[in-house]
Design a protein around this motif. Sequence first.
Motif, PDB file in Angstrom:
ATOM      1  N   HIS A   1      16.005  15.719  36.298  1.00 27.00           N
ATOM      2  CA  HIS A   1      15.284  15.396  35.063  1.00 27.00           C
ATOM      3  C   HIS A   1      15.773  14.077  34.435  1.00 27.00           C
ATOM      4  CE1 HIS A   1      13.173  16.449  31.320  1.00 27.00           C
ATOM      5  NE2 HIS A   1      14.255  16.052  30.666  1.00 27.00           N
TER       6      HIS A   1
ATOM      7  N   SER B   1      18.992  12.743  24.815  1.00 27.12           N
ATOM      8  CA  SER B   1      17.898  13.713  24.687  1.00 27.12           C
ATOM      9  C   SER B   1      18.382  14.920  23.900  1.00 27.12           C
ATOM     10  CB  SER B   1      17.419  14.122  26.076  1.00 27.12           C
ATOM     11  OG  SER B   1      18.423  14.882  26.714  1.00 27.12           O
ATOM     12  N   GLY B   2      17.600  16.004  23.961  1.00 29.12           N
ATOM     13  CA  GLY B   2      17.977  17.207  23.224  1.00 29.12           C
ATOM     14  C   GLY B   2      19.192  17.885  23.829  1.00 29.12           C
ATOM     15  N   GLY B   3      19.418  17.676  25.117  1.00 28.61           N
ATOM     16  CA  GLY B   3      20.534  18.350  25.776  1.00 28.61           C
ATOM     17  C   GLY B   3      21.598  17.409  26.310  1.00 28.61           C
TER      18      GLY B   3
ATOM     19  N   GLY C   1      20.165  14.429  20.357  1.00 27.12           N
ATOM     20  CA  GLY C   1      18.921  15.070  19.922  1.00 27.12           C
ATOM     21  C   GLY C   1      19.212  16.392  19.215  1.00 27.12           C
ATOM     22  N   GLU C   2      20.182  17.111  19.756  1.00 25.94           N
ATOM     23  CA  GLU C   2      20.584  18.391  19.177  1.00 25.94           C
ATOM     24  C   GLU C   2      21.122  18.158  17.753  1.00 25.94           C
ATOM     25  OE1 GLU C   2      23.622  19.910  21.709  1.00 25.94           O
ATOM     26  OE2 GLU C   2      23.834  21.811  20.619  1.00 25.94           O
TER      27      GLU C   2
ATOM     28  N   PHE D   1      20.328  15.680  15.755  1.00 29.31           N
ATOM     29  CA  PHE D   1      19.159  15.376  14.915  1.00 29.31           C
ATOM     30  C   PHE D   1      18.454  16.676  14.516  1.00 29.31           C
ATOM     31  CE2 PHE D   1      19.162  10.839  16.087  1.00 29.31           C
ATOM     32  CZ  PHE D   1      18.614  10.260  14.952  1.00 29.31           C
TER      33      PHE D   1
ATOM     34  N   GLY E   1      13.531  18.028  15.123  1.00 33.13           N
ATOM     35  CA  GLY E   1      14.020  17.368  13.931  1.00 33.13           C
ATOM     36  C   GLY E   1      14.115  15.852  14.005  1.00 33.13           C
ATOM     37  N   GLY E   2      14.215  15.315  15.225  1.00 32.12           N
ATOM     38  CA  GLY E   2      14.408  13.864  15.369  1.00 32.12           C
ATOM     39  C   GLY E   2      13.397  13.039  14.582  1.00 32.12           C
TER      40      GLY E   2
ATOM     41  N   SER F   1      14.054  10.896  11.006  1.00 36.75           N
ATOM     42  CA  SER F   1      13.758   9.480  11.050  1.00 36.75           C
ATOM     43  C   SER F   1      12.743   9.092   9.970  1.00 36.75           C
ATOM     44  CB  SER F   1      13.225   9.175  12.448  1.00 36.75           C
ATOM     45  OG  SER F   1      12.892   7.862  12.552  1.00 36.75           O
TER      46      SER F   1
ATOM     47  N   VAL G   1      15.214  10.929  22.507  1.00 39.14           N
ATOM     48  CA  VAL G   1      15.697  10.251  21.292  1.00 39.14           C
ATOM     49  C   VAL G   1      15.352   8.750  21.303  1.00 39.14           C
ATOM     50  CG1 VAL G   1      17.732   9.872  19.825  1.00 39.14           C
ATOM     51  CG2 VAL G   1      17.528  11.992  21.092  1.00 39.14           C
TER      52      VAL G   1
ATOM     53  N   ALA H   1      12.640   7.587  21.308  1.00 38.15           N
ATOM     54  CA  ALA H   1      11.451   7.379  20.466  1.00 38.15           C
ATOM     55  C   ALA H   1      11.874   6.890  19.082  1.00 38.15           C
ATOM     56  CB  ALA H   1      10.668   8.683  20.333  1.00 38.15           C
ATOM     57  N   ASN H   2      13.150   7.035  18.760  1.00 37.75           N
ATOM     58  CA  ASN H   2      13.638   6.682  17.425  1.00 37.75           C
ATOM     59  C   ASN H   2      13.549   5.167  17.163  1.00 37.75           C
ATOM     60  OD1 ASN H   2      15.991   5.808  15.547  1.00 37.75           O
ATOM     61  ND2 ASN H   2      15.637   7.952  15.080  1.00 37.75           N
TER      62      ASN H   2
ATOM     63  N   SER I   1       8.678   8.636  26.380  1.00 34.59           N
ATOM     64  CA  SER I   1      10.086   8.880  26.054  1.00 34.59           C
ATOM     65  C   SER I   1      10.445  10.357  26.115  1.00 34.59           C
ATOM     66  CB  SER I   1      10.427   8.292  24.676  1.00 34.59           C
ATOM     67  OG  SER I   1       9.703   8.977  23.690  1.00 34.59           O
TER      68      SER I   1
ATOM     69  N   ASP J   1       9.757  14.514  27.329  1.00 34.66           N
ATOM     70  CA  ASP J   1       9.583  15.108  28.654  1.00 34.66           C
ATOM     71  C   ASP J   1       8.123  15.048  29.097  1.00 34.66           C
ATOM     72  OD1 ASP J   1      12.222  15.632  28.483  1.00 34.66           O
ATOM     73  OD2 ASP J   1      12.018  17.775  28.075  1.00 34.66           O
TER      74      ASP J   1
HETATM   75  O1  KG4 Z   1      14.073  14.298  26.376  1.00 32.45           O
HETATM   76  P1  KG4 Z   1      13.529  15.280  25.426  1.00 32.45           P
HETATM   77  O2  KG4 Z   1      12.051  15.252  25.144  1.00 32.45           O
HETATM   78  O3  KG4 Z   1      13.897  16.730  25.866  1.00 32.45           O
HETATM   79  C1  KG4 Z   1      15.106  17.037  26.464  1.00 32.45           C
HETATM   80  O4  KG4 Z   1      15.222  16.772  27.697  1.00 32.45           O
HETATM   81  O5  KG4 Z   1      15.994  17.490  25.722  1.00 32.45           O
HETATM   82  O6  KG4 Z   1      14.321  15.096  24.034  1.00 32.45           O
HETATM   83  C2  KG4 Z   1      14.043  15.903  22.935  1.00 32.45           C
HETATM   84  C3  KG4 Z   1      14.905  15.471  21.773  1.00 32.45           C
HETATM   85  C4  KG4 Z   1      14.818  16.424  20.566  1.00 32.45           C
HETATM   86  O7  KG4 Z   1      16.129  16.772  20.167  1.00 32.45           O
HETATM   87  C5  KG4 Z   1      14.116  15.585  19.513  1.00 32.45           C
HETATM   88  O8  KG4 Z   1      14.497  15.914  18.189  1.00 32.45           O
HETATM   89  C6  KG4 Z   1      14.558  14.198  19.891  1.00 32.45           C
HETATM   90  O9  KG4 Z   1      14.513  14.180  21.299  1.00 32.45           O
HETATM   91  N1  KG4 Z   1      13.668  13.177  19.326  1.00 32.45           N
HETATM   92  C7  KG4 Z   1      14.077  12.253  18.415  1.00 32.45           C
HETATM   93  C8  KG4 Z   1      12.934  11.508  18.062  1.00 32.45           C
HETATM   94  N2  KG4 Z   1      11.872  11.996  18.768  1.00 32.45           N
HETATM   95  C9  KG4 Z   1      12.352  13.018  19.534  1.00 32.45           C
HETATM   96  N3  KG4 Z   1      15.292  12.010  17.899  1.00 32.45           N
HETATM   97  C10 KG4 Z   1      15.402  11.011  16.996  1.00 32.45           C
HETATM   98  N4  KG4 Z   1      14.345  10.267  16.573  1.00 32.45           N
HETATM   99  C11 KG4 Z   1      13.094  10.471  17.087  1.00 32.45           C
HETATM  100  N5  KG4 Z   1      12.074   9.725  16.675  1.00 32.45           N
END
Ligand code: KG4
Length: 405
Positions: free
Chosen positions: A158, A193-195, A220-221, A223, A236-237, A241, A330, A332-333, A361, A363
């Motif tokens: 991934h 990312s989230g993980g 990401g977690e 956030f 929450g990200g 933001s 993340v 995308a921030n 950005s 998944d």
């Molecule tokens: O890569 P992803 O889509 O899934 C995983 O593989 O984990 O990442 C998801 C993470 C979430 O924690 C989400 O809150 C964060 O990306 N995220 C952001 C933003 N958009 C998504 N974090 C900060 N700012 C953003 N604009």
Amino acid sequence: MRILAIETSCDETGIAIVEAKLTRTLPKQINVLSNALVSQAALHAQFGGVFPSVARREHGKNIIPLLVHALKEAKMLKKLKTPRKLDKKEERQLAKIFNKEAELFTVLKESLLSSRIPKIDAIAVTSGPGLEPALWVGINTAEGLGALWGVPVIPVNHMEGHIVAALMALVPKKKSAYTLKPTQYPSLALLISGGHTELVLMPSAGKYKMLGQTRDDAVGEAFDKVARMLGLAYPGGPEVSRLAEKAPEGQKLSAPLPRPMLKSDDYDFSFSGLKTSVLYAIKKFESLDDRDRELIAKDFEDSVTEVLVAKTLRAAKQYKVKEIILGGGVTANKKIRKTFETTVARELSGTSLFIPDVHLSGDNGLMIGVAALLRRKTKKHIKAQGTLHLAKPVTKTLAELRKKK
Ligand code: KG4
Ligand code: ZN
């Protein structure tokens, strides 16, 4: 070569169909015949995070209808006059694959046996890292399709998918064709990312060396958790933001949040303490008004950005990398993107910076399909690997250290 790719590592079910002429180097153009996605985010929002068992159930519900949609969009679902019948051997083989998901098998048969075998050369699937119950839905479906259509399956990491997403550029004036940006090595990837929060050195194509990672929470977690503390929705990200953007220019928290591990002499990260500091900052106010919440969100975002940028640039300088790649949800921030752009331009003018388009950005199945086009290593009997690494980490996470004791 035409690949159907499946992504189910977290809370998005993604299916993409991609096609490219293979060359010894990078494919010149990748045509996207379909790129379909169903997000479970709204459902998980009520729990404030992703529950693996709920994610698995939802992937199970969504995956075959999404597959049918993708095949239809790619004009590859051609009805047969008389539906195909599985012989005993095929039935046994497929029943074994769907051993724990009899319902998925029934829906797959109902949906696909009345159509011709599509012209697909391989199935790609995310095998990890991610939530194992969720990963298994994608893997079983991929192996089932592989058996049903007589094609091999390519397991994809991934995180490699997230790296590839940063290299994809839309062909001008086309909506569904991409080229890959030419890469130069050594290259450095920051995966957020989230993980995951990982700083990975790439000495050459497809080779990885882990320089550092988070010792506790992923960015990401953090956030997502801070969002919850501030009464914001999941994921929450984007919410944190948006709130941070409302904070007035120049106004700051009276006691700024820490910049964790900013000066540590390694490339590791830690965001759990920062999250706790946010909690204390919230508690300090007797009643939290909108302005206070905006300032907390902004300082949290600033802290994360400062640490990520400083460590990435330090590693980039130490390893004299030719490019920096950002990957993961993340990215995308806006603040993180902008700060990387300005700082890399200012301090490392000869280094390229690749950030995925915002629509790539998070998944998605497309990045898995493109990563598979590049690797093309097939495998029989794929296993879900929740903690699959791109490379062996050089430092252990706190959780691993604790386990050893
Ligand atoms: O890569 P992803 O889509 O899934 C995983 O593989 O984990 O990442 C998801 C993470 C979430 O924690 C989400 O809150 C964060 O990306 N995220 C952001 C933003 N958009 C998504 N974090 C900060 N700012 C953003 N604009
Ligand atoms: Zn991801």
